[in-house]
Design an enzyme around this catalytic site. Sequence first.
Site, PDB file in Angstrom:
ATOM      1  N   ASP A  99      41.424  39.350  28.954  1.00 35.79           N
ATOM      2  CA  ASP A  99      42.830  39.085  28.675  1.00 35.79           C
ATOM      3  C   ASP A  99      43.630  40.334  29.004  1.00 35.79           C
ATOM      4  O   ASP A  99      43.093  41.326  29.511  1.00 35.79           O
ATOM      5  CB  ASP A  99      43.047  38.658  27.215  1.00 35.79           C
ATOM      6  CG  ASP A  99      44.136  37.594  27.101  1.00 35.79           C
ATOM      7  OD1 ASP A  99      45.299  37.909  27.428  1.00 35.79           O
ATOM      8  OD2 ASP A  99      43.838  36.461  26.696  1.00 35.79           O
TER       9      ASP A  99
ATOM     10  N   HIS B 191      47.573  36.313  31.963  1.00 41.44           N
ATOM     11  CA  HIS B 191      46.680  37.028  31.041  1.00 41.44           C
ATOM     12  C   HIS B 191      45.681  37.901  31.805  1.00 41.44           C
ATOM     13  O   HIS B 191      44.513  38.007  31.432  1.00 41.44           O
ATOM     14  CB  HIS B 191      45.945  36.046  30.125  1.00 41.44           C
ATOM     15  CG  HIS B 191      46.843  35.403  29.109  1.00 41.44           C
ATOM     16  ND1 HIS B 191      47.281  36.064  27.980  1.00 41.44           N
ATOM     17  CD2 HIS B 191      47.405  34.171  29.052  1.00 41.44           C
ATOM     18  CE1 HIS B 191      48.058  35.263  27.263  1.00 41.44           C
ATOM     19  NE2 HIS B 191      48.168  34.118  27.906  1.00 41.44           N
TER      20      HIS B 191
ATOM     21  N   GLU C 186      50.034  29.906  29.702  1.00 48.64           N
ATOM     22  CA  GLU C 186      51.084  30.914  29.546  1.00 48.64           C
ATOM     23  C   GLU C 186      51.223  31.813  30.786  1.00 48.64           C
ATOM     24  O   GLU C 186      51.053  33.029  30.715  1.00 48.64           O
ATOM     25  CB  GLU C 186      50.808  31.761  28.300  1.00 48.64           C
ATOM     26  CG  GLU C 186      50.784  30.942  27.016  1.00 48.64           C
ATOM     27  CD  GLU C 186      50.438  31.776  25.792  1.00 48.64           C
ATOM     28  OE1 GLU C 186      50.956  31.471  24.705  1.00 48.64           O
ATOM     29  OE2 GLU C 186      49.619  32.709  25.924  1.00 48.64           O
TER      30      GLU C 186
END
Length: 544
Positions: A207, A277, A341
């Site tokens: 991440d 990410h 995201e």
Amino acid sequence: MMRTNVIRKVIGMVKGLLPFYLFALLPLSAQAGDYNIVPLPQSIALQKGEPFTLDATVQILAPSALQQEAEFLQFYLRDMVGLDFPVVQKRAKKVCYIELAVSPRVTSKEGYVLTVGSKGVTLQGGSAAGVFYGIQTLRKSFANTSSASLLQMFQLPAAVITDTPRFSWRGMHLDCSRHFFSVEFVKKFIDLLALHNMNIFHWHITDDQGWRIEIKKWPKLMEVGSHRTGTIIGTNSDIDDQIPYGGYYTQAEAREIVAYAAARHITVVPEIDMPGHMLAALASYPELGCTGGPYQVGHYWGVYKDVLCVGNPKVYQFVEDVLTEIMDIFPSEVIHIGGDETPTEKWEACLKCQGIKEKQAHFTKRVFDFLTSKGRRALGWDEILDGSPQDAMIMSWRGTAPGAKAAEAGHDVIMAPTTHCYLDYQQVEDVLFEPSRCGGFIPIEKVYSLDPAPDSLSVEARQHILGTQANLWSEYMTNEAMVEYQALPRMTALAEVQWTMPERKNFDDFKQRLGEFTKYLEYLHYTYCKHLWPERQIPNRWQF
């Protein structure tokens, strides 16, 4: 010195024989276990007749193909009783057995039939996995004694338990990117999954805040991406602790964890989250981003705008190299590719990305096609649904609606909605004495109420709901005890959602069974939230 050694040996022999004499001398002190366990089996039919008594004469009978399962049972019983029950492959007369077998009469591969009587216990599974889940039922049933100790024998009432799971995907997720957890703790976490009849460990290992898996072809991922120079304090405050933080799992360590899980019939599903990410990877190799950097491994929590450049051919070489090594480490058919995201601002301003109309869909299809060519399946968060190939698996996190839509469209789906399954969220309303600063509120009743495949879906769509899992994001879980605390006992509630048919579920009944189960969690040295049992909490907190 020699005389001292002899004395020590004699004392050791006496200690070793003592439990056998205690079992023989105290036949009236047997403690009766019961089948009020979690998750609740599908059918428990109590029978007439005397109970089964676990004493020093009992042996474990298992074929060679089930030696591993037999050794687990031996280990669990040794831990509870203090005796080593022999594992044998041949039957002898006048011996009481716990017999393990795989039987074609058990049609569900993960199902089992457990028959308990005074003359012994027979456990038949549809496969070794089914036998293993039956062993968990035995283990927890024995643990449901009023006071287990070497001064008491264990008894179970005569019964026939017929059991099989509702869902094939019974998972737990753990984020080891934001905060890094040791190999030993990951194993302890896997043991917790086994105790709950779970079969999927979703391991989030990359991440923005850290790259946690060794990739030999791209060494800067470990040299740079696995370390950050500081961490924000609290909920994205203006204060950075400026304390270097890092760590990663070597490929040998990851293989060790995979083997440890596999022995417990748990599949490790790795997640390489992309194309967003990816800040830790961009800090390691700035040329993979749209701007070329400079980048640094993330210090704060949330979504960063810098993402992989989908118009750069080198990005796809990087992705394929990473996934090739990941597939070599993890035999799981399913590989999680993230996809959540992902901001688009950098793509829109990037000359390399121009000409690609649906940029994330383009990226997802490239990754999907590569995994498919290697005989694997791609799983992604529900953002990948639009434009994703039909065979792509969807993990629904933004509620259950995206999962329902995907299932109706023919995608296989795992339900992991924030409404019920984000166990990093608070589990009590009054958070004054809670260790985490994470927002949100999901009480245990809410977790238990989840139905991943409700009747509101079409019959065809319900067939595509493979199961459910809970997620543990580690932004605010800075140590191992906090991970356990946030998971438990809500993880236990989810286990019953995953395993037990809805008509068998009842929260008041579950809460009673949970009270006994948490005592076993204490015995196993797990930390759990005690809000359902105020008498177990620290008294007079304000006086400290």
